[in-house]
Design an enzyme around this catalytic site. Structure first.
Site, PDB file in Angstrom:
ATOM      1  N   GLY A   1       0.357  -1.878   0.060  1.00  0.00           N
ATOM      2  CA  GLY A   1      -0.431  -0.052   0.062  1.00  0.00           C
ATOM      3  C   GLY A   1       0.486   1.456  -0.109  1.00  0.00           C
ATOM      4  O   GLY A   1       0.034   2.188   0.400  1.00  0.00           O
TER       5      GLY A   1
ATOM      6  N   ASN B   1       1.565   3.039  -2.820  1.00  0.00           N
ATOM      7  CA  ASN B   1       1.222   4.033  -3.663  1.00  0.00           C
ATOM      8  C   ASN B   1      -0.110   4.970  -2.923  1.00  0.00           C
ATOM      9  O   ASN B   1      -0.923   6.046  -2.732  1.00  0.00           O
ATOM     10  CB  ASN B   1       0.168   3.064  -4.445  1.00  0.00           C
ATOM     11  CG  ASN B   1       1.668   3.323  -5.867  1.00  0.00           C
ATOM     12  OD1 ASN B   1       2.087   3.969  -6.251  1.00  0.00           O
ATOM     13  ND2 ASN B   1       2.298   2.221  -5.773  1.00  0.00           N
TER      14      ASN B   1
ATOM     15  N   HIS C   1       0.169   0.741 -13.297  1.00  0.00           N
ATOM     16  CA  HIS C   1       1.006   0.062 -13.464  1.00  0.00           C
ATOM     17  C   HIS C   1       2.633   0.139 -13.735  1.00  0.00           C
ATOM     18  O   HIS C   1       3.176   1.484 -14.202  1.00  0.00           O
ATOM     19  CB  HIS C   1       0.344  -0.818 -15.554  1.00  0.00           C
ATOM     20  CG  HIS C   1       1.075  -2.232 -15.237  1.00  0.00           C
ATOM     21  ND1 HIS C   1       1.010  -2.803 -15.483  1.00  0.00           N
ATOM     22  CD2 HIS C   1       2.482  -2.664 -16.661  1.00  0.00           C
ATOM     23  CE1 HIS C   1       2.469  -4.267 -15.582  1.00  0.00           C
ATOM     24  NE2 HIS C   1       2.981  -3.847 -16.524  1.00  0.00           N
TER      25      HIS C   1
HETATM   26  C1  GAR Z   1       3.251  -0.872  -7.573  1.00  0.00           C
HETATM   27  O1  GAR Z   1       4.866  -0.720  -7.921  1.00  0.00           O
HETATM   28  C2  GAR Z   1       1.619  -0.577  -8.509  1.00  0.00           C
HETATM   29  O2  GAR Z   1       2.301  -0.257  -9.889  1.00  0.00           O
HETATM   30  C3  GAR Z   1       2.198  -2.816  -8.849  1.00  0.00           C
HETATM   31  O3  GAR Z   1       2.671  -3.032  -7.635  1.00  0.00           O
HETATM   32  C4  GAR Z   1       2.960  -2.901  -7.138  1.00  0.00           C
HETATM   33  C5  GAR Z   1       2.025  -2.354  -5.793  1.00  0.00           C
HETATM   34  O4  GAR Z   1       2.654  -1.713  -4.482  1.00  0.00           O
HETATM   35  N1  GAR Z   1       0.828  -3.044  -9.460  1.00  0.00           N
HETATM   36  C6  GAR Z   1       0.922  -4.210 -10.834  1.00  0.00           C
HETATM   37  O5  GAR Z   1       1.962  -5.378 -10.650  1.00  0.00           O
HETATM   38  C7  GAR Z   1      -0.474  -3.606 -10.920  1.00  0.00           C
HETATM   39  N2  GAR Z   1      -0.656  -4.655 -12.259  1.00  0.00           N
HETATM   40  P1  GAR Z   1       2.412  -0.699  -3.435  1.00  0.00           P
HETATM   41  O6  GAR Z   1       0.606  -1.706  -2.491  1.00  0.00           O
HETATM   42  O7  GAR Z   1       3.363  -0.431  -2.375  1.00  0.00           O
HETATM   43  O8  GAR Z   1       1.587   0.704  -3.763  1.00  0.00           O
END
Ligand code: GAR
Length: 197
Positions: A22, A24, A114
């Site tokens: 989480g 982001n 992404h």
């Molecule tokens: C992020 O890097 C996002 O771009 C990626 O997962 C990560 C989540 O991190 N999303 C994908 O790969 C979607 N296909 P977070 O939970 O720390 O935000």
């Protein structure tokens, strides 16, 4: 105070769907914590143990987890989303496919981030470190992030914004992950703010 805050009814609402850490979701919560026009109203996760739910709790933002049944047609999640009427549904590291009835319920209101430069390195199974490992294996010289609308197919909706980073010859998948993380922190919440203006 009274004079500086708008009634809640005018607040634009963001609902975040996330599956993992989480970071982001955190940057989005942080950006709008003092906003009087935009709020994160709810955080939803398909994983009851996801750290994103703890982040929501610490920020005082309502949060809940759900299972496949609640996510399926006419399930609890569809009703909650229809009741809340979010201005934007943000997928922030959310790993389930969005069913088409939810896309139809919220046209042009669901966006995803992404961790690569779509249309490359997208599709089923392409998430998180899997993406970075294959970018490094293919000796790419750059990668980046793509913020895009969500449609019926994984990673194929219209692109809203991309940002790139250089890959150095000796970069590992972990090095790339940290460059991507920085791009996400720089651009995701800011792009959301732009979309909601
Ligand atoms: C992020 O890097 C996002 O771009 C990626 O997962 C990560 C989540 O991190 N999303 C994908 O790969 C979607 N296909 P977070 O939970 O720390 O935000």
């Amino acid at each position: 105070g009274f004079a500086t805050s708008l009634p809640l009814i005018f607040m634009k609402k963001i609902i975040i769907l996330a599956s993992g850490n989480g970071t982001n979701a955190q940057s989005i919560m942080d950006r709008f914590v003092d906003s009087n026009s935009i709020q994160v109203s709810l955080i939803l996760s398909n994983k009851p143990q996801a750290y994103v739910l703890e982040r929501a709790r610490l920020a005082g933002i309502p949060a809940m987890s759900f299972n496949r049944f609640a996510f399926a047609k006419a399930g609890q999640i569809q009703s909650i989303l229809n009741q809340e009427k979010p201005d934007l549904i943000v997928l922030a590291g959310f790993l389930w496919k969005i069913p088409s009835f939810l896309i139809e319920d919220h046209p042009d209101k669901i966006i995803n981030i992404h961790p690569a430069l779509l249309p490359h390195y997208g599709g089923k199974g392409m998430y998180g470190m899997n993406v970075h490992r294959s970018v490094i294996e293919n000796k790419e010289q750059k990668s980046g992030i793509t913020i895009h609308y969500v449609n019926e197919n994984y990673d194929e909706g219209a692109i809203i914004k991309q940002a790139t980073c250089q890959i150095d010859q000796n970069d590992t998948a972990e090095d790339l992950a940290s460059k991507i993380h920085n791009l996400e922190q720089q651009h995701f919440a800011a792009t959301i703010e732009e979309l909601l203006k």
